[in-house]
Write a protein that holds these residues in place. Structure first.
Motif, short mmCIF file in Angstrom:
data_model
loop_
_atom_site.label_atom_id
_atom_site.label_comp_id
_atom_site.label_asym_id
_atom_site.label_seq_id
_atom_site.Cartn_x
_atom_site.Cartn_y
_atom_site.Cartn_z
N SER A 6 0.83 -1.20 0.00
CA SER A 6 0.00 0.00 0.00
C SER A 6 0.87 1.26 0.00
CB SER A 6 -0.87 -0.02 1.24
OG SER A 6 -2.08 0.59 1.03
N ALA A 7 2.00 1.19 0.66
CA ALA A 7 2.88 2.34 0.79
C ALA A 7 3.73 2.58 -0.46
CB ALA A 7 3.79 2.18 2.01
N CYS A 8 4.15 1.49 -1.16
CA CYS A 8 5.11 1.69 -2.25
C CYS A 8 4.93 0.75 -3.44
CB CYS A 8 6.54 1.56 -1.72
SG CYS A 8 6.90 -0.09 -1.07
N LYS A 9 3.88 -0.04 -3.47
CA LYS A 9 3.56 -0.99 -4.55
C LYS A 9 4.42 -2.25 -4.57
CE LYS A 9 1.56 2.12 -7.98
NZ LYS A 9 1.60 2.48 -9.38
N ALA A 10 5.42 -2.34 -3.72
CA ALA A 10 6.27 -3.54 -3.71
C ALA A 10 5.41 -4.77 -3.44
CB ALA A 10 7.36 -3.42 -2.64
N GLY A 11 5.59 -5.79 -4.26
CA GLY A 11 4.84 -7.03 -4.10
C GLY A 11 3.54 -7.10 -4.85
N THR A 12 3.19 -6.05 -5.60
CA THR A 12 1.89 -6.03 -6.26
C THR A 12 1.94 -6.40 -7.74
OG1 THR A 12 2.05 -3.67 -6.78
CG2 THR A 12 1.02 -4.27 -4.69
N ASP A 13 3.13 -6.65 -8.29
CA ASP A 13 3.19 -7.02 -9.70
C ASP A 13 3.45 -8.52 -9.82
OD1 ASP A 13 3.04 -6.57 -12.45
OD2 ASP A 13 5.16 -6.08 -12.63
N CYS A 14 4.70 -8.93 -9.92
CA CYS A 14 4.99 -10.37 -10.10
C CYS A 14 4.92 -11.14 -8.79
CB CYS A 14 6.34 -10.56 -10.78
SG CYS A 14 7.78 -10.37 -9.71
N GLY A 15 5.10 -10.47 -7.65
CA GLY A 15 4.99 -11.11 -6.34
C GLY A 15 6.24 -11.83 -5.87
N SER A 16 7.30 -11.82 -6.66
CA SER A 16 8.50 -12.57 -6.26
C SER A 16 9.20 -11.96 -5.05
CB SER A 16 9.48 -12.69 -7.43
OG SER A 16 10.00 -11.43 -7.77
N CYS A 17 8.89 -10.73 -4.69
CA CYS A 17 9.56 -10.07 -3.57
C CYS A 17 8.82 -10.21 -2.25
CB CYS A 17 9.78 -8.59 -3.88
SG CYS A 17 8.24 -7.68 -4.15
N VAL A 18 7.64 -10.79 -2.27
CA VAL A 18 6.82 -10.83 -1.06
C VAL A 18 7.52 -11.59 0.07
CG1 VAL A 18 4.63 -11.63 -0.06
CG2 VAL A 18 4.66 -10.52 -2.30
N ARG A 19 8.17 -12.69 -0.24
CA ARG A 19 8.88 -13.45 0.80
C ARG A 19 10.04 -12.64 1.36
NH1 ARG A 19 8.03 -19.31 1.21
NH2 ARG A 19 6.36 -19.80 -0.22
N ARG A 20 10.72 -11.88 0.52
CA ARG A 20 11.82 -11.03 0.98
C ARG A 20 11.27 -9.94 1.91
NH1 ARG A 20 16.36 -10.13 2.99
NH2 ARG A 20 17.49 -8.32 2.30
N ILE A 21 10.14 -9.37 1.55
CA ILE A 21 9.51 -8.35 2.39
C ILE A 21 9.11 -8.97 3.73
CG2 ILE A 21 7.46 -6.87 2.64
CD1 ILE A 21 7.65 -6.49 -0.46
N GLN A 22 8.54 -10.17 3.69
CA GLN A 22 8.17 -10.86 4.94
C GLN A 22 9.40 -11.09 5.80
OE1 GLN A 22 6.31 -14.25 3.09
NE2 GLN A 22 4.26 -13.57 3.70
N ALA A 23 10.50 -11.47 5.17
CA ALA A 23 11.73 -11.72 5.93
C ALA A 23 12.24 -10.43 6.57
CB ALA A 23 12.80 -12.30 5.01
N LEU A 24 12.18 -9.32 5.84
CA LEU A 24 12.63 -8.04 6.40
C LEU A 24 11.74 -7.64 7.58
CD1 LEU A 24 13.39 -6.03 3.15
CD2 LEU A 24 15.03 -6.69 4.91
N LEU A 25 10.46 -7.80 7.44
CA LEU A 25 9.54 -7.43 8.52
C LEU A 25 9.71 -8.37 9.71
CD1 LEU A 25 6.32 -6.68 6.46
CD2 LEU A 25 7.93 -5.03 7.44
N GLY A 26 10.03 -9.62 9.46
CA GLY A 26 10.21 -10.59 10.53
C GLY A 26 11.49 -10.41 11.30
N ARG A 27 12.42 -9.61 10.76
CA ARG A 27 13.70 -9.39 11.43
C ARG A 27 13.70 -8.10 12.24
NH1 ARG A 27 17.56 -9.96 6.64
NH2 ARG A 27 16.80 -11.90 5.81
N GLY A 28 12.56 -7.66 12.65
CA GLY A 28 12.51 -6.51 13.51
C GLY A 28 12.49 -5.17 12.80
#
Length: 88
Positions: free
Chosen positions: A39-61
């Motif tokens: 919602s903030a920057c569109k990351a993850g809304t096209d091909c979706g290949s970055c969603v797991r990386r985003i989850q990992a970043l959020l999961g690391r504090g």
């Protein structure tokens, strides 16, 4: 911006050119889920290949309010309701 700084950018979302630093900044501003990052920057809304990386970043504090989200409290104000009104 210096060329050296550009070389050190780590892209999370290649579709929209979103960097790891940008995801972390959005997390600091209260986005604590991949949907809120999208919602903030569109990351993850096209091909979706970055969603797991985003989850990992959020999961690391990266999200300072993670404890609140885990307890069921919203990290950000909810998005406005965009549903169409029901027909009468």
């Amino acid at each position: 911006m210096s060329p050296l700084r550009e070389v050190n950018r780590v892209y999370v979302c290649n579709c929209f050119g979103v960097t790891e630093a940008q995801v972390k900044k959005h997390a600091e501003d209260g986005a604590c889920t991949p949907r809120q990052i999208a919602s903030a920057c569109k990351a993850g809304t096209d091909c979706g290949s970055c969603v797991r990386r985003i989850q990992a970043l959020l999961g690391r504090g990266a999200c300072p309010r993670r404890e609140l989200v885990d307890q069921g409290e919203p990290a950000m104000e909810p998005l406005s309701d965009t549903r169409l009104p029901e027909a009468a």
